[in-house]
Write a protein that holds these residues in place. Structure first.
Motif, PDB file in Angstrom:
ATOM      1  N   SER A 122       0.831  -1.206   0.000  1.00  7.28           N
ATOM      2  CA  SER A 122       0.000   0.000   0.000  1.00  7.28           C
ATOM      3  C   SER A 122       0.865   1.256   0.000  1.00  7.28           C
ATOM      4  N   ASP A 131      -3.429   0.736  -3.477  1.00  4.88           N
ATOM      5  CA  ASP A 131      -3.528   1.407  -2.181  1.00  4.88           C
ATOM      6  C   ASP A 131      -4.986   1.577  -1.769  1.00  4.88           C
ATOM      7  N   ARG A 132      -5.834   1.976  -2.709  1.00  5.10           N
ATOM      8  CA  ARG A 132      -7.245   2.188  -2.387  1.00  5.10           C
ATOM      9  C   ARG A 132      -7.948   0.860  -2.047  1.00  5.10           C
ATOM     10  N   GLY A 136      -9.511  -0.041   1.550  1.00  5.74           N
ATOM     11  CA  GLY A 136     -10.915  -0.422   1.714  1.00  5.74           C
ATOM     12  C   GLY A 136     -11.071  -1.743   2.441  1.00  5.74           C
TER      13      GLY A 136
END
Length: 316
Positions: A122, A131-132, A136
């Motif tokens: 990440s 990373d997103r 999440g």
């Protein structure tokens, strides 16, 4: 000698905490509203039976005498006898404690194995899709409680696919195949939430380290990116994460009570709930003391590892 002193100092600082833990556990039975003897004996007990039982437990002695006797028992490994199970509290705790320790350590290992690569990935792909997605997933892990995740895992992997046992610890030795197979779902239930926390910690710490001057210098010297990330940045990034791991170990012990109940795992958390429901105060005291001392030992070990990992603390 100077390098040893910080370690000795941290060990000495645990002694007052140890005294506080033992004292609070002793006061537990005296802080319970009402008469604990009457609650254990039931409403139909006569005053003569209550007096005899109170004398048997030593609750008719002055408080300071009871306190000294309790300390004497703790120092000799004698935590009293269980009223309901008619057995030594020490023996009962020692029989259940390895199961809780095994589940907690397995959950911790699982969390570390998931969190370190996820946090590093990440950080290396900051702001990108990876990373997103990882952010999440970790947010879902933080928001999903153990008491909800456990039954879902049972429905899917035990009842649905039939891959793993539903509950219990199996038969055979503690580290035998049967017990380890029964350990899979409880460890996943307990470890995923911790993995989510550690992932965010590793990411934050890695981002901070990757922006340091020594990382830019290492890259300017032509070192391979893998060496820069894993040998230099990750090594220093994990130092503050050690502190979080030590603090979160207490959360593992607290979560173990719920997880052991869901999966009927024969650990000390389930024993504590049983003792509370049966009003077995000697057993409640023994279980609470064991959990408190384990948490204290885990934090002491974390402090020692942090001192060894951080040269600046060894020189202080």
């Amino acid at each position: 000698m100077k390098s040893v002193w910080p370690i000795v100092k941290r060990v000495l600082l645990t002694l007052p905490v140890l005294w506080i833990i033992v004292s609070l556990v002793f006061l537990l039975i005296h802080l319970v509203p009402g008469d604990p003897v009457a609650q254990m004996m039931g409403e139909g007990a006569s005053s003569t039976d209550l007096s005899a039982f109170r004398h048997q437990l030593g609750l008719d002695l002055p408080l300071h005498t009871q306190y000294l006797l309790y300390w004497k028992g703790v120092l000799h490994g004698d935590l009293g006898r269980s009223i309901r199970l008619k057995d030594s509290v020490t023996a009962l705790v020692l029989a259940r404690y390895p199961y809780t320790l095994l589940m907690s350590l397995t959950s911790l290992l699982l969390a570390i194995l998931l969190a370190v690569p996820a946090g590093v990935g990440s950080a290396l792909h900051r702001g990108k899709a990876t990373d997103r997605i990882l952010g999440g997933v970790s947010l879902v892990g933080l928001s999903f409680p153990n008491f909800a995740l456990g039954p879902i895992l049972i429905l899917v992997f035990s009842i649905g696919f039939g891959w793993l046992p539903v509950s219990g610890a199996g038969t055979g030795p503690l580290l035998g195949p049967s017990t380890l197979l029964h350990l899979v779902l409880p460890s996943i239930t307990l470890g995923l939430s911790l993995a989510a926390i550690l992932t965010r910690m590793v990411r934050t710490s890695m981002l901070e380290e990757l922006g340091q001057d020594y990382i830019r210098t290492a890259r300017a010297k032509g070192l391979p990116e893998r060496t820069v990330v894993y040998k230099h940045a990750l090594r220093n990034a994990l130092v503050p994460v050690l502190t979080v791991i030590g603090l979160q170990f207490g959360s593992l012990l607290a979560g173990a009570i719920v997880t052991e109940t869901i999966f009927s795992w024969p650990g000390i958390g389930r024993l504590t709930l049983s003792a509370i429901s049966n009003r077995d105060y000697a057993l409640v005291q023994g279980c609470t003391l064991t959990i408190g001392l384990t948490y204290l030992a885990a934090n002491l070990l974390t402090d020692l590892l942090y001192t060894l990992a951080n040269p600046r603390l060894r020189r202080s």
